[in-house]
Design a protein around this motif. Structure first.
Motif, PDB file in Angstrom:
ATOM      1  N   LYS A  55       0.875 -22.255 -12.335  1.00  0.00           N
ATOM      2  CA  LYS A  55       1.196 -22.679 -10.814  1.00  0.00           C
ATOM      3  C   LYS A  55       1.803 -24.059 -10.870  1.00  0.00           C
ATOM      4  N   GLY A  56       2.799 -24.263 -10.240  1.00  0.00           N
ATOM      5  CA  GLY A  56       3.623 -25.387 -10.051  1.00  0.00           C
ATOM      6  C   GLY A  56       4.930 -25.486 -10.938  1.00  0.00           C
ATOM      7  N   ASP A  57       4.824 -24.450 -11.982  1.00  0.00           N
ATOM      8  CA  ASP A  57       6.259 -24.121 -12.816  1.00  0.00           C
ATOM      9  C   ASP A  57       7.340 -23.666 -11.929  1.00  0.00           C
ATOM     10  N   ILE A  58       8.556 -24.197 -12.165  1.00  0.00           N
ATOM     11  CA  ILE A  58       9.802 -23.781 -11.710  1.00  0.00           C
ATOM     12  C   ILE A  58      10.295 -22.715 -12.617  1.00  0.00           C
ATOM     13  N   VAL A  59      10.358 -21.317 -12.304  1.00  0.00           N
ATOM     14  CA  VAL A  59      10.873 -20.363 -13.447  1.00  0.00           C
ATOM     15  C   VAL A  59      11.931 -19.645 -12.694  1.00  0.00           C
ATOM     16  N   LEU A  60      12.869 -18.970 -13.767  1.00  0.00           N
ATOM     17  CA  LEU A  60      13.816 -18.015 -13.336  1.00  0.00           C
ATOM     18  C   LEU A  60      13.123 -16.758 -13.752  1.00  0.00           C
ATOM     19  N   VAL A  61      13.148 -15.886 -12.745  1.00  0.00           N
ATOM     20  CA  VAL A  61      12.635 -14.516 -12.977  1.00  0.00           C
ATOM     21  C   VAL A  61      13.833 -13.532 -12.641  1.00  0.00           C
ATOM     22  N   ARG A  62      13.498 -12.202 -13.416  1.00  0.00           N
ATOM     23  CA  ARG A  62      14.322 -11.039 -12.926  1.00  0.00           C
ATOM     24  C   ARG A  62      13.445 -10.291 -11.930  1.00  0.00           C
ATOM     25  N   LEU A  63      14.021 -10.103 -10.719  1.00  0.00           N
ATOM     26  CA  LEU A  63      13.197  -9.374  -9.851  1.00  0.00           C
ATOM     27  C   LEU A  63      14.478  -7.716  -9.676  1.00  0.00           C
ATOM     28  N   PRO A  64      13.785  -6.914  -9.087  1.00  0.00           N
ATOM     29  CA  PRO A  64      14.854  -5.735  -8.799  1.00  0.00           C
ATOM     30  C   PRO A  64      15.946  -6.046  -8.143  1.00  0.00           C
ATOM     31  N   GLY A  65      17.086  -5.984  -8.871  1.00  0.00           N
ATOM     32  CA  GLY A  65      18.471  -6.132  -8.166  1.00  0.00           C
ATOM     33  C   GLY A  65      18.900  -7.453  -8.230  1.00  0.00           C
ATOM     34  N   ARG A  66      17.980  -8.390  -8.573  1.00  0.00           N
ATOM     35  CA  ARG A  66      18.430 -10.045  -8.443  1.00  0.00           C
ATOM     36  C   ARG A  66      17.428 -10.903  -9.302  1.00  0.00           C
ATOM     37  N   TYR A  67      18.087 -12.115  -9.307  1.00  0.00           N
ATOM     38  CA  TYR A  67      17.447 -13.100 -10.275  1.00  0.00           C
ATOM     39  C   TYR A  67      17.045 -14.292  -9.094  1.00  0.00           C
ATOM     40  N   VAL A  68      15.883 -14.931  -9.302  1.00  0.00           N
ATOM     41  CA  VAL A  68      15.609 -15.975  -8.457  1.00  0.00           C
ATOM     42  C   VAL A  68      15.241 -17.314  -9.228  1.00  0.00           C
ATOM     43  N   MET A  69      15.153 -18.392  -8.980  1.00  0.00           N
ATOM     44  CA  MET A  69      14.585 -19.624  -9.704  1.00  0.00           C
ATOM     45  C   MET A  69      13.841 -20.247  -8.483  1.00  0.00           C
ATOM     46  N   HIS A  70      12.426 -20.103  -8.345  1.00  0.00           N
ATOM     47  CA  HIS A  70      11.592 -20.631  -7.455  1.00  0.00           C
ATOM     48  C   HIS A  70      10.298 -21.044  -8.098  1.00  0.00           C
ATOM     49  N   ARG A  71       9.564 -21.801  -7.553  1.00  0.00           N
ATOM     50  CA  ARG A  71       8.283 -22.365  -7.812  1.00  0.00           C
ATOM     51  C   ARG A  71       7.113 -21.199  -7.816  1.00  0.00           C
ATOM     52  N   ILE A  72       6.252 -21.176  -8.818  1.00  0.00           N
ATOM     53  CA  ILE A  72       4.898 -20.389  -8.910  1.00  0.00           C
ATOM     54  C   ILE A  72       4.083 -21.226  -7.760  1.00  0.00           C
ATOM     55  N   ILE A  73       3.669 -20.541  -6.814  1.00  0.00           N
ATOM     56  CA  ILE A  73       2.549 -21.074  -5.869  1.00  0.00           C
ATOM     57  C   ILE A  73       1.177 -20.458  -6.116  1.00  0.00           C
ATOM     58  N   ARG A  74       1.168 -19.151  -6.672  1.00  0.00           N
ATOM     59  CA  ARG A  74      -0.150 -18.627  -7.014  1.00  0.00           C
ATOM     60  C   ARG A  74      -0.092 -17.599  -8.167  1.00  0.00           C
ATOM     61  N   GLU A  75      -1.516 -17.694  -8.683  1.00  0.00           N
ATOM     62  CA  GLU A  75      -1.454 -16.948  -9.933  1.00  0.00           C
ATOM     63  C   GLU A  75      -2.594 -16.099  -9.751  1.00  0.00           C
ATOM     64  N   ASP A  76      -2.489 -14.688 -10.202  1.00  0.00           N
ATOM     65  CA  ASP A  76      -3.608 -13.781  -9.922  1.00  0.00           C
ATOM     66  C   ASP A  76      -3.429 -12.859 -11.198  1.00  0.00           C
ATOM     67  N   GLY A  77      -4.044 -13.244 -12.435  1.00  0.00           N
ATOM     68  CA  GLY A  77      -4.058 -12.449 -13.484  1.00  0.00           C
ATOM     69  C   GLY A  77      -2.513 -12.629 -14.063  1.00  0.00           C
ATOM     70  N   GLU A  78      -1.763 -11.617 -14.079  1.00  0.00           N
ATOM     71  CA  GLU A  78      -0.552 -11.151 -14.633  1.00  0.00           C
ATOM     72  C   GLU A  78       0.344 -11.177 -13.463  1.00  0.00           C
ATOM     73  N   ARG A  79       0.105 -11.207 -12.248  1.00  0.00           N
ATOM     74  CA  ARG A  79       0.759 -11.168 -11.046  1.00  0.00           C
ATOM     75  C   ARG A  79       1.007 -12.973 -10.568  1.00  0.00           C
ATOM     76  N   LEU A  80       2.246 -13.168 -10.357  1.00  0.00           N
ATOM     77  CA  LEU A  80       2.627 -14.412  -9.604  1.00  0.00           C
ATOM     78  C   LEU A  80       3.355 -14.499  -8.540  1.00  0.00           C
ATOM     79  N   THR A  81       3.032 -15.221  -7.694  1.00  0.00           N
ATOM     80  CA  THR A  81       3.808 -15.430  -6.399  1.00  0.00           C
ATOM     81  C   THR A  81       4.703 -16.435  -6.490  1.00  0.00           C
ATOM     82  N   LEU A  82       5.829 -16.365  -5.921  1.00  0.00           N
ATOM     83  CA  LEU A  82       6.784 -17.716  -6.050  1.00  0.00           C
ATOM     84  C   LEU A  82       7.024 -17.988  -4.564  1.00  0.00           C
TER      85      LEU A  82
END
Length: 143
Positions: A55-82
């Protein structure tokens, strides 16, 4: 100097490959979703593939059909909310496996800055609209 323009899918796949090989990659981000901390046209970011993210890291992620660079605001095991720092609402969810790299350094006018964890800015979400409005007006005045 000639400019080569590649689709994000092609360019960012190569970026992901370089980071998987253990290399740092410097990118010039597009968009305004990370304002006021990362600004298109002024800042670059140094990304690295890290063994873990938090939580708090700024990450580059691959989402279906796009890429985003956002901050992790929540962690739930393997699931991240950005959420982008410049966003007022709206989040994305992904898994840890979707993370391509983590921002190590923000280069502002060529000078390195360490990204914060966004905790204080996150608590300002209820007044973020006002703060971002002021920031955008001040930015316009500087031009």
């Amino acid at each position: 100097m000639d400019k080569l323009v590649l689709p994000n899918e092609v360019f960012l796949e190569e970026v992901a490959t370089l980071m998987e090989e253990g290399r740092d990659v410097t990118l010039s981000p597009k968009g305004s979703s990370m304002l006021p901390f990362i600004r298109e046209g002024r800042d670059s970011v140094v990304l690295r593939k890290e063994p873990s993210v938090k939580k708090g890291d700024i990450v580059l992620v691959r989402l279906p059909g796009r890429y985003v660079m956002h901050r992790i605001i929540r962690e739930d095991g393997e699931r991240l909310t950005l959420m982008g720092d410049g966003n007022l609402r709206g989040t994305e969810t992904c898994t840890r496996a979707d993370v391509l790299g983590t921002v190590q350094t923000i280069l502002r006018d060529g000078k390195p800055r360490q990204p914060g964890d966004g905790a204080f800015w996150g608590r300002l979400l209820p007044v973020r609209r006002i703060l971002l409005g002021i920031y955008r007006r001040l930015k316009i005045l500087k031009k």
